[in-house]
Design an enzyme around this catalytic site. Structure first.
Site, mmCIF file in Angstrom:
data_model
loop_
_atom_site.group_PDB
_atom_site.id
_atom_site.type_symbol
_atom_site.label_atom_id
_atom_site.label_comp_id
_atom_site.label_asym_id
_atom_site.label_seq_id
_atom_site.Cartn_x
_atom_site.Cartn_y
_atom_site.Cartn_z
ATOM 1 C CB CYS A 111 -56.821 -30.969 101.103
ATOM 2 S SG CYS A 111 -58.591 -30.823 100.959
ATOM 3 C CG HIS A 262 -55.554 -29.321 104.570
ATOM 4 N ND1 HIS A 262 -55.981 -28.186 103.914
ATOM 5 C CD2 HIS A 262 -56.614 -30.177 104.599
ATOM 6 C CE1 HIS A 262 -57.248 -28.349 103.557
ATOM 7 N NE2 HIS A 262 -57.650 -29.538 103.959
ATOM 8 C CG ASN A 292 -60.909 -27.579 104.018
ATOM 9 O OD1 ASN A 292 -60.080 -27.288 103.161
ATOM 10 N ND2 ASN A 292 -61.177 -28.819 104.381
HETATM 11 N N1 ACO Z 1 -74.736 -27.871 112.549
HETATM 12 C C1 ACO Z 1 -75.399 -28.468 113.552
HETATM 13 N N2 ACO Z 1 -75.453 -29.806 113.708
HETATM 14 C C2 ACO Z 1 -74.789 -30.556 112.800
HETATM 15 C C3 ACO Z 1 -74.085 -30.005 111.729
HETATM 16 C C4 ACO Z 1 -74.068 -28.602 111.619
HETATM 17 N N3 ACO Z 1 -73.412 -27.958 110.626
HETATM 18 N N4 ACO Z 1 -73.528 -30.995 111.013
HETATM 19 C C5 ACO Z 1 -73.880 -32.137 111.608
HETATM 20 N N5 ACO Z 1 -74.654 -31.884 112.684
HETATM 21 C C6 ACO Z 1 -75.250 -32.820 113.618
HETATM 22 C C7 ACO Z 1 -75.398 -34.206 113.042
HETATM 23 O O1 ACO Z 1 -76.594 -34.329 112.294
HETATM 24 C C8 ACO Z 1 -75.411 -35.047 114.279
HETATM 25 O O2 ACO Z 1 -76.691 -34.974 114.867
HETATM 26 P P1 ACO Z 1 -77.355 -36.270 115.576
HETATM 27 O O3 ACO Z 1 -76.418 -36.612 116.700
HETATM 28 O O4 ACO Z 1 -78.686 -35.760 116.003
HETATM 29 O O5 ACO Z 1 -77.392 -37.310 114.506
HETATM 30 C C9 ACO Z 1 -74.444 -34.327 115.198
HETATM 31 O O6 ACO Z 1 -74.367 -32.970 114.722
HETATM 32 C C10 ACO Z 1 -73.055 -34.921 115.203
HETATM 33 O O7 ACO Z 1 -72.688 -35.154 113.861
HETATM 34 P P2 ACO Z 1 -71.278 -35.715 113.476
HETATM 35 O O8 ACO Z 1 -71.203 -35.931 112.009
HETATM 36 O O9 ACO Z 1 -70.967 -36.859 114.396
HETATM 37 O O10 ACO Z 1 -70.371 -34.481 113.889
HETATM 38 P P3 ACO Z 1 -68.823 -34.443 114.047
HETATM 39 O O11 ACO Z 1 -68.446 -34.130 115.421
HETATM 40 O O12 ACO Z 1 -68.177 -35.628 113.379
HETATM 41 O O13 ACO Z 1 -68.479 -33.152 113.183
HETATM 42 C C11 ACO Z 1 -67.527 -32.624 111.077
HETATM 43 C C12 ACO Z 1 -68.753 -33.138 111.797
HETATM 44 C C13 ACO Z 1 -67.239 -31.202 111.552
HETATM 45 C C14 ACO Z 1 -67.793 -32.623 109.577
HETATM 46 C C15 ACO Z 1 -66.331 -33.544 111.436
HETATM 47 O O14 ACO Z 1 -66.674 -34.896 111.208
HETATM 48 C C16 ACO Z 1 -65.111 -33.216 110.659
HETATM 49 O O15 ACO Z 1 -64.562 -32.148 110.794
HETATM 50 N N6 ACO Z 1 -64.601 -34.155 109.862
HETATM 51 C C17 ACO Z 1 -63.457 -33.937 109.041
HETATM 52 C C18 ACO Z 1 -63.928 -33.259 107.827
HETATM 53 C C19 ACO Z 1 -62.822 -32.588 107.103
HETATM 54 O O16 ACO Z 1 -61.921 -32.031 107.706
HETATM 55 N N7 ACO Z 1 -62.922 -32.646 105.799
HETATM 56 C C20 ACO Z 1 -62.014 -32.047 104.954
HETATM 57 C C21 ACO Z 1 -60.674 -32.718 104.998
HETATM 58 S S1 ACO Z 1 -60.106 -33.147 103.479
HETATM 59 C C22 ACO Z 1 -60.289 -31.843 102.605
HETATM 60 O O17 ACO Z 1 -59.951 -30.804 103.119
HETATM 61 C C23 ACO Z 1 -60.931 -31.892 101.256
#
Ligand code: ACO
Length: 335
Positions: A111, A262, A292
């Protein structure tokens, strides 16, 4: 002498996949995705390929810049999702545009890639090795995503953005760039390695190759992500990098007209805005519509800002990217 952006273009596939549509594939829902990411829709390839999206974005940038293909002397395509390993996507683009005077190569910094392509061109220009460059960020991530992994399939999508950069005595450029390979496991895809091992007709050294093959499982062949680790990295390192750049250039927040970040996650963008003490008016977002798109996200946003006349001649801009590697960087320019 550095260069100025004189034209931009972008392309996203027609086919739209809404959050509700994703409910058919994984246990998720529209409300969760909007709240945690800000994403409402994304555009996904059907007939398109990464390299053809790159060509379409490039044609639009050339048209805006009123530059003939033969004036281009360098083409860099940033991509982690090339359709083919060889030849490079940049060489494919050269052929389709008939940009026969260009040297061409691809760059993979996930990215962060488009901004590193921009920086590379600026450096070649400063050294006098090129005058008119085409840079492209093009990604077909929908083919690299495990559609049964709700942690990733809700985020990534497809598209391409391009810019023409031309050497100009009045151009201003500076940058801060970082990488931390020690955190590489936060975002991975090991397909290339898996395919290579499978393709070898083993005779001598068979044990080693079999052992290597066993390291991989099917999940390794898709994008894998520790979402929380990436989140923590982005909200800490990106604002620090932007502040480092502003200090290096001797500029303050009030001197900047637009920050093009980004487009990974709305919460990451808002956290960066808070930490660099700016306002959302200066930090446009389009991730609601496109998700993304990795290295295509900044040039797609750039093109939208230009075409909507929200980015005008003389405006001062900071572009910032971050992603797999881990890599991150910020660059300063006057449009
Ligand atoms: N739908 C519903 N529930 C979900 C989903 C989904 N799509 N994904 C995860 N959950 C659940 C999990 O299982 C967890 O459940 P639990 O509490 O029962 O265990 C709960 O939601 C919370 O999960 P987290 O992983 O803690 O969720 P978080 O708030 O961290 O959000 C996310 C996840 C959106 C992926 C976040 O961590 C994020 O945005 N991270 C950055 C990722 C990113 O931007 N990557 C790309 C950057 S680099 C590049 O662009 C290549």
């Amino acid at each position: 002498m550095f260069g100025k952006i004189i034209g931009t273009g972008s392309y996203v596939p027609e086919r739209v996949v809404t959050n509700t549509c994703l409910e058919q594939y994984v246990d998720t829902n529209d409300e969760w995705i909007r709240e945690r990411t800000g994403i409402a829709r994304r555009h996904v390839m059907e007939q398109e390929t990464t390299k053809d999206m790159a060509v379409l974005a490039a044609k639009r940038a050339l048209e805006m810049a009123a530059v003939a293909p033969e004036e281009i002397d360098m083409i860099i395509v940033s991509t982690l999702s090339s359709d083919i390993a060889l030849p490079s996507t940049a060489c494919y683009v050269q052929d389709k545009l008939n940009a026969k005077n260009a040297v061409c190569f691809d760059l993979n910094a996930a990215c962060t890639g488009f901004i590193l392509a921009y920086n590379t061109v600026q450096t070649y220009m400063a050294a006098g090795f090129c005058k008119t460059a085409l840079i492209i960020g093009a990604e077909g991530l929908s083919k690299l995503v495990d559609w049964s992994d709700r942690g990733t399939c809700i985020l990534f999508a497809d598209g391409a953005g391009a810019a023409i950069v031309r050497a100009d005595e009045t151009a201003v450029f500076d940058t801060v760039m970082h990488a931390d390979g020690g955190q590489g496991d936060a975002l991975t895809m090991k397909t290339g390695f898996a395919e290579r091992v499978r393709g070898i007709d083993v005779e001598p050294g068979v044990e080693v190759l079999e052992a290597n093959q066993n390291i991989l499982n099917e999940k390794d062949t898709y994008i894998g992500m520790d979402g929380q680790a990436v989140f923590r990295f982005a909200v800490k390192q990106v604002p620090t990098c932007i502040l480092e750049l502003m200090e290096k250039c001797g500029i303050k927040e009030e001197d900047i007209d637009l920050f093009l970040l980004h487009q990974a996650n709305e919460r990451i963008v808002k956290s960066i805005v808070k930490r660099i003490k700016t306002s959302m008016d200066k930090v446009p977002m389009n991730l609601q519509e496109y998700g993304n798109t990795s290295s295509a996200s900044v040039p797609i946003l750039l093109d939208e800002m230009v075409r909507q006349e929200k980015l005008k001649k003389g405006d001062r801009v900071i572009m910032a990217g971050f992603g797999a590697g881990l890599t991150w960087c910020a660059s300063y320019l006057e449009f």
